[in-house]
Scaffold this active site. Sequence first.
Site, PDB file in Angstrom:
ATOM      1  NE  ARG A  58     -10.168   1.577   5.471  1.00  0.00           N
ATOM      2  CZ  ARG A  58     -10.342   2.205   4.066  1.00  0.00           C
ATOM      3  NH1 ARG A  58     -11.474   2.368   3.474  1.00  0.00           N
ATOM      4  NH2 ARG A  58      -9.261   2.848   3.517  1.00  0.00           N
ATOM      5  NE  ARG A  73     -16.022   6.076  -2.443  1.00  0.00           N
ATOM      6  CZ  ARG A  73     -15.832   5.533  -1.204  1.00  0.00           C
ATOM      7  NH1 ARG A  73     -16.564   4.855  -0.765  1.00  0.00           N
ATOM      8  NH2 ARG A  73     -14.862   6.204  -0.591  1.00  0.00           N
ATOM      9  CB  CYS A  92     -14.239   1.189   0.768  1.00  0.00           C
ATOM     10  SG  CYS A  92     -14.450   1.450  -0.816  1.00  0.00           S
ATOM     11  CG  ASP A 130      -6.382  -0.236  -3.118  1.00  0.00           C
ATOM     12  OD1 ASP A 130      -6.940  -0.787  -2.206  1.00  0.00           O
ATOM     13  OD2 ASP A 130      -5.743   0.991  -2.863  1.00  0.00           O
ATOM     14  CE  LYS A 181      -9.955   6.013  -4.683  1.00  0.00           C
ATOM     15  NZ  LYS A 181      -9.951   5.924  -3.214  1.00  0.00           N
ATOM     16  CG  ASN A 182      -6.184   5.952  -2.949  1.00  0.00           C
ATOM     17  OD1 ASN A 182      -6.933   6.495  -2.871  1.00  0.00           O
ATOM     18  ND2 ASN A 182      -6.095   4.763  -3.030  1.00  0.00           N
TER      19      ASN A 182
HETATM   20  N1  EPU Z   1      -4.451   0.996  10.363  1.00  0.00           N
HETATM   21  C1  EPU Z   1      -4.487   0.685  11.830  1.00  0.00           C
HETATM   22  N2  EPU Z   1      -4.358   1.923  12.387  1.00  0.00           N
HETATM   23  C2  EPU Z   1      -4.329   3.126  11.681  1.00  0.00           C
HETATM   24  C3  EPU Z   1      -4.317   3.245  10.480  1.00  0.00           C
HETATM   25  C4  EPU Z   1      -4.209   2.083   9.675  1.00  0.00           C
HETATM   26  O1  EPU Z   1      -4.799  -0.307  12.233  1.00  0.00           O
HETATM   27  O2  EPU Z   1      -4.316   4.111  12.295  1.00  0.00           O
HETATM   28  C5  EPU Z   1      -4.690  -0.351   9.549  1.00  0.00           C
HETATM   29  C6  EPU Z   1      -5.869  -0.598   8.883  1.00  0.00           C
HETATM   30  O3  EPU Z   1      -7.006  -1.127   9.596  1.00  0.00           O
HETATM   31  C7  EPU Z   1      -5.809  -1.449   7.880  1.00  0.00           C
HETATM   32  C8  EPU Z   1      -4.029  -1.174   7.397  1.00  0.00           C
HETATM   33  O4  EPU Z   1      -3.618  -0.532   8.534  1.00  0.00           O
HETATM   34  O5  EPU Z   1      -5.723  -2.829   8.328  1.00  0.00           O
HETATM   35  C9  EPU Z   1      -3.724  -0.261   6.108  1.00  0.00           C
HETATM   36  O6  EPU Z   1      -4.513   0.970   6.371  1.00  0.00           O
HETATM   37  P1  EPU Z   1      -3.572   2.146   5.777  1.00  0.00           P
HETATM   38  O7  EPU Z   1      -3.578   3.383   6.757  1.00  0.00           O
HETATM   39  O8  EPU Z   1      -2.392   1.850   5.022  1.00  0.00           O
HETATM   40  O9  EPU Z   1      -4.506   2.510   4.792  1.00  0.00           O
HETATM   41  P2  EPU Z   1      -5.491   3.756   4.410  1.00  0.00           P
HETATM   42  O10 EPU Z   1      -4.548   5.067   4.676  1.00  0.00           O
HETATM   43  O11 EPU Z   1      -6.790   3.658   5.129  1.00  0.00           O
HETATM   44  C10 EPU Z   1      -5.120   3.753   1.726  1.00  0.00           C
HETATM   45  C11 EPU Z   1      -5.732   3.678   0.531  1.00  0.00           C
HETATM   46  C12 EPU Z   1      -6.554   2.696   0.334  1.00  0.00           C
HETATM   47  C13 EPU Z   1      -5.868   1.284   0.299  1.00  0.00           C
HETATM   48  C14 EPU Z   1      -4.954   1.323   1.429  1.00  0.00           C
HETATM   49  C15 EPU Z   1      -3.452   0.417   1.464  1.00  0.00           C
HETATM   50  C16 EPU Z   1      -6.345   6.292   0.271  1.00  0.00           C
HETATM   51  C17 EPU Z   1      -7.407   7.203   0.311  1.00  0.00           C
HETATM   52  N3  EPU Z   1      -6.757   5.023   0.633  1.00  0.00           N
HETATM   53  O12 EPU Z   1      -6.054   3.654   2.675  1.00  0.00           O
HETATM   54  O13 EPU Z   1      -7.382   2.503  -0.790  1.00  0.00           O
HETATM   55  O14 EPU Z   1      -6.721   0.003   0.244  1.00  0.00           O
HETATM   56  O15 EPU Z   1      -4.007   2.760   1.640  1.00  0.00           O
HETATM   57  O16 EPU Z   1      -2.860   0.334   0.336  1.00  0.00           O
HETATM   58  O17 EPU Z   1      -5.189   6.225   0.015  1.00  0.00           O
HETATM   59  C18 EPU Z   1      -8.936   2.332  -2.560  1.00  0.00           C
HETATM   60  O18 EPU Z   1      -8.532   3.094  -3.133  1.00  0.00           O
HETATM   61  O19 EPU Z   1      -9.876   1.510  -2.715  1.00  0.00           O
HETATM   62  C19 EPU Z   1      -8.790   2.019  -1.040  1.00  0.00           C
HETATM   63  C20 EPU Z   1      -9.388   1.522  -0.199  1.00  0.00           C
END
Ligand code: EPU
Length: 417
Positions: A120, A398, A115, A306, A19-20
């Site tokens: 975030r 999802r 989620c 995750d 998915k990701n």
């Molecule tokens: N963060 C910031 N600022 C930003 C972006 C992120 O402070 O501009 C912080 C977030 O708040 C968080 C941390 O950095 O505390 C990690 O966030 P990241 O951006 O790495 O995660 P994401 O891209 O929002 C993806 C996955 C998540 C997974 C995380 C970490 C997707 C669509 N989602 O999220 O997947 O937990 O990386 O590996 O790729 C899931 O599949 O259940 C899921 C939540």
Amino acid sequence: MIIEQSPPLRGRVRISGSKNAALPILAASLMTAETCVLRDMPGLSDILVMKGILESLGSETFYDNENECMSVNAGKINEFFADYGMMNRIRASFLIMGPMLARFGKVRASLPGGCAIGSRPVDLHLKGLAALGADICLKRGCVEATAEKLRGTEIHLDFPSVGATANIVMAAVLTKGRTVIGNCALEPEIGDLCRFLNVLGADINGIGSDTLVINGVEGLRGGDYRIIPDRIEAGTFMAAACGRPGGNVVLENVDTSHLRPVIAKLREMGAIINEEENGKKLTVSAQTRLNASDIKTLPYPGFPTDMQAQFMALLSASTGRGVMTETLFENRFMHAAEMSRMGAQVKINSRVAIVDGVERLAGCPVRATDLRAGAALVVAALGADGITEILDRFHLERGYFRLVEKLRGLGAFVREG
Ligand code: EPU
């Protein structure tokens, strides 16, 4: 979802496409006017939401559910605004920003949802796009990014955010000059996005390292690409296989190199894991209750956030005390309260959960509060006595493709309520 007391899981299961990885790749399809054919695309609700977002911008899409293949053509993009109704459903919706900005020089989108596991923010995405030369303006819950011309530059991320890395890479691919992104995310899904973009004609180097070097190109062509296996779905089935002693599950279509932290932790806890076929297949079994272990989530290649909830389910029925520390998201222990209803002994103090294993959890009605929390309740229920009724099943849809069918194939007594 209703899970009755089940025998230990036994049999084979094929893991779906990630998915990701699929979500950013779908966003990247906006960067070319030619058709992209994407194989091993799981028909999950998050994927269908992303498909809807692409269509609302003017892309033509077709999903072949049987063959799990999606084709996308963004040759006739005619909309540059993605509204709240679309954007608030999945966090990955924000990944349209980089592609749209790079190809058309303008995009406006509502801030994303996803989620509810923490605040975030998207500050790192926006800082990166601004460094490439975009004008960013935040107005009434929407982000507007415009640029007459983007220019390659050096960017060092404050934190290796997965989403920010993806957005900046995509913008940089069509940006004149060389962009260097330091401290970028190492997650395999980023590597998959980069390899897909290179198939379309991008020039991205350093894939798999913490520094990506991108030489901008004028335009991209179409392409045919197979998405990597979902390491979190695989990890969830591995956990489920160990939830009740006597389980023995063969996972097909995996990449064990992406599963190192999960394999290591399960082995430490007493599971037996054999890798076969060059890491494309693995067998998991557990003859006795698992031993407790301490776990700390970290960016890849550390233990994945995750998988935290599913491992909390395992710790809840393990033979000792395990300390779980969640470093990525500040509100990702919501499953603990639901598991406590099943008899789990969990004490939470901010980002640390202390879990004392009990002999056996007991089924009862519980609620999935987010995707991985739902997965954890499934793992808990499969090892528990009695009947577990998991409410708000839509969270599971999802991220877990054909979950009920796959679990039934392994002998679980599961049905949709
Ligand atoms: N963060 C910031 N600022 C930003 C972006 C992120 O402070 O501009 C912080 C977030 O708040 C968080 C941390 O950095 O505390 C990690 O966030 P990241 O951006 O790495 O995660 P994401 O891209 O929002 C993806 C996955 C998540 C997974 C995380 C970490 C997707 C669509 N989602 O999220 O997947 O937990 O990386 O590996 O790729 C899931 O599949 O259940 C899921 C939540």
